[in-house]
Design a protein around this motif. Structure first.
Motif, short mmCIF file in Angstrom:
data_model
loop_
_atom_site.label_atom_id
_atom_site.label_comp_id
_atom_site.label_asym_id
_atom_site.label_seq_id
_atom_site.Cartn_x
_atom_site.Cartn_y
_atom_site.Cartn_z
N THR A 56 41.19 76.16 2.20
CA THR A 56 42.42 76.32 3.88
C THR A 56 41.06 77.22 4.77
O THR A 56 39.42 77.60 3.85
CB THR A 56 42.94 77.62 2.89
N PRO A 57 41.43 77.31 5.77
CA PRO A 57 40.82 78.37 6.61
C PRO A 57 40.20 79.50 6.04
O PRO A 57 41.41 79.90 4.65
CB PRO A 57 41.48 78.61 8.17
N GLU A 58 39.23 81.20 6.54
CA GLU A 58 39.11 81.95 5.98
C GLU A 58 40.53 83.15 6.04
O GLU A 58 41.83 82.81 7.24
CB GLU A 58 38.49 82.92 6.91
N TRP A 59 40.83 83.66 4.59
CA TRP A 59 41.39 84.42 4.57
C TRP A 59 41.94 85.74 5.18
O TRP A 59 41.14 85.85 5.17
CB TRP A 59 41.96 84.29 3.09
N GLU A 60 42.79 85.73 5.86
CA GLU A 60 42.46 87.51 6.28
C GLU A 60 43.09 88.49 5.64
O GLU A 60 43.82 88.27 4.22
CB GLU A 60 44.01 87.17 7.67
N PRO A 61 42.79 90.04 5.60
CA PRO A 61 43.06 90.81 4.80
C PRO A 61 44.69 91.25 4.19
O PRO A 61 45.34 90.87 5.47
CB PRO A 61 42.58 92.31 5.16
#
Length: 121
Positions: A56-61
């Protein structure tokens, strides 16, 4: 038993807390010797989450969508809270996500085989 609590403080900053829960010797099922039992802890359902193929792409806060327990089943993930503290968790890790408001936290899969069970309260 030990679990890690992720919560929002009075200023909306997410933080970790290590929680120790004392177990009580209990016969859970006839024919099985007493086991140390902690709880019961409320849960309304169980969701099993797996990382899709290819990662998965980088997860956001984000904040937790609801107060929930999370048990890592496979793989490893990192969680970072507001003050920058980062902890890594692997199979068998038990977490309580309670930061449903405020700045939230950042979760990041560290392996391609991450899966976990969520138990909303």
């Amino acid at each position: 038993m030990r679990y890690v609590r992720v919560f929002a403080d009075e200023n909306g900053k997410s933080a970790f807390e290590d929680v120790e829960v004392e177990g009580t010797p209990t016969v859970a099922v006839e024919g099985v010797p007493p086991l140390l039992v902690s709880g019961p802890f409320p849960a309304s359902e169980m969701l099993v989450v797996e990382q899709p193929p290819g990662g998965t792409p980088e997860w956001e806060p984000h904040v937790a969508p609801r107060s929930q327990w999370l048990v890592v089943l496979t793989g490893r993930a990192a969680v970072t809270v507001s003050n920058g503290e980062r902890r890594e968790f692997g199979p068998g890790s038990l977490l309580s996500f309670e930061d449903t408001e405020g700045e939230g936290h950042v979760s990041a899969p560290l392996t391609d085989d991450l899966s976990f069970a969520m138990f909303p309260r």
